[in-house]
Design an enzyme around this catalytic site. Structure first.
Site, PDB file in Angstrom:
ATOM      1  N   ASP A  24     -12.441  11.021 -13.893  1.00 52.41           N
ATOM      2  CA  ASP A  24     -13.783  11.143 -14.494  1.00 52.41           C
ATOM      3  C   ASP A  24     -14.176  12.555 -14.944  1.00 52.41           C
ATOM      4  OD1 ASP A  24     -13.701   8.529 -13.690  1.00 52.41           O
ATOM      5  OD2 ASP A  24     -15.442   8.615 -12.377  1.00 52.41           O
ATOM      6  N   LYS A 125     -13.079   2.507 -16.049  1.00 53.74           N
ATOM      7  CA  LYS A 125     -13.492   1.806 -14.822  1.00 53.74           C
ATOM      8  C   LYS A 125     -15.014   1.657 -14.799  1.00 53.74           C
ATOM      9  CE  LYS A 125     -13.396   6.018 -11.944  1.00 53.74           C
ATOM     10  NZ  LYS A 125     -14.775   6.054 -11.494  1.00 53.74           N
ATOM     11  N   CYS A 158     -16.657   9.377  -6.760  1.00 52.22           N
ATOM     12  CA  CYS A 158     -15.514   8.655  -7.342  1.00 52.22           C
ATOM     13  C   CYS A 158     -14.175   9.087  -6.759  1.00 52.22           C
ATOM     14  CB  CYS A 158     -15.546   8.779  -8.855  1.00 52.22           C
ATOM     15  SG  CYS A 158     -16.949   7.871  -9.541  1.00 52.22           S
ATOM     16  N   GLN A 198      -8.901  13.589  11.690  1.00 56.24           N
ATOM     17  CA  GLN A 198      -8.253  12.555  12.511  1.00 56.24           C
ATOM     18  C   GLN A 198      -6.800  12.318  12.090  1.00 56.24           C
ATOM     19  OE1 GLN A 198     -10.944   9.183  13.681  1.00 56.24           O
ATOM     20  NE2 GLN A 198     -12.088   9.905  11.893  1.00 56.24           N
TER      21      GLN A 198
END
Ligand code: C5J
Length: 221
Positions: A24, A125, A158, A198
């Site tokens: 984008d 999209k 996005c 994590q």
């Protein structure tokens, strides 16, 4: 196999199975006077990504590796725009660069500096994620892609949505901190932290000079 020094640990990829995703980088998000700025955003927070992304594209193209660009936007009759998104305003209205986020309009297209080459794929999209209601899965399957280098805007919208979608589909994603941008510095910082936290819950984070250096050590495929 190149290995990039990344968070939370090195990211290894094969030239045969990696693609660059450029999300984008559209005039309406990046340029002064566009949709993004009309919402009160500081577009400099996004346009700073253009220079490193241009350098990355030059390196990437010199290796003949696949590049996939995306554009967020809708059909001129807005039939692919959910009512809830329309209700929030802006989409389809007249902006400085044509109808906002409508395909075919000047503002919907990619900034000149990063214009796709004729042999590169452009995915239109309707959503935030690049997999939702697009042909991206098929494209990546045909290319035999297993790893994605992810760039573009905006980091927490996005880019994040696409990385999460990709992660759930089994792709390893390396997000380049200097080639993704948010209008909000706090979201940029935390958005990147969330990806690598994590043990790399959604992917890896590095910067583009580190990736280019790892690439330079390889023979073109
Ligand atoms: C937004 C995007 N922020 N490309 N779109 O609406 O992140």
């Amino acid at each position: 196999m190149p290995a990039v020094d990344a968070q939370p640990h090195p990211f290894s990829f094969a030239l045969e199975s990696v693609a660059l995703l450029v999300i984008d980088m559209q005039r309406d998000f990046l340029l002064p006077g566009g949709f993004g700025e009309s919402l009160g955003n500081d577009v400099a927070q996004l346009s700073r990504t253009i220079e490193p992304l241009s350098a990355l594209l030059a390196a990437w193209r010199s290796y003949g590796l696949p590049v996939i660009h995306t554009r967020e936007g809708h059909l001129p009759d807005l039939s692919d725009c959910p009512p809830s998104k329309l209700a929030r305003g802006g989409i389809g209205e007249k902006g400085a660069f044509g109808r906002i986020l409508v395909r075919g309009e000047y503002g919907h297209d990619i900034v000149d500096e990063l214009a796709p080459r004729d042999d590169e794929i452009v995915i239109d999209k309707p959503g935030k994620g690049a997999f939702y209601a697009t042909e991206l899965s098929d494209v990546l399957e045909k290319l035999n892609t297993k790893q994605l280098v992810v760039t573009g805007v905006t980091t927490e919208v996005c880019v994040h949505t696409t990385v999460r979608e990709a992660n759930d589909r089994g792709f390893d994603c390396l997000v380049l901190s200097d080639c993704v941008g948010s209008y909000f510095p706090e979201f940029q910082r935390v958005g990147l932290q969330m990806i690598a936290a994590q043990g790399g819950i959604f992917g890896w984070v590095a910067d583009s000079p580190t990736l280019i250096a790892a690439l330079s050590a390889e023979e073109p495929k």
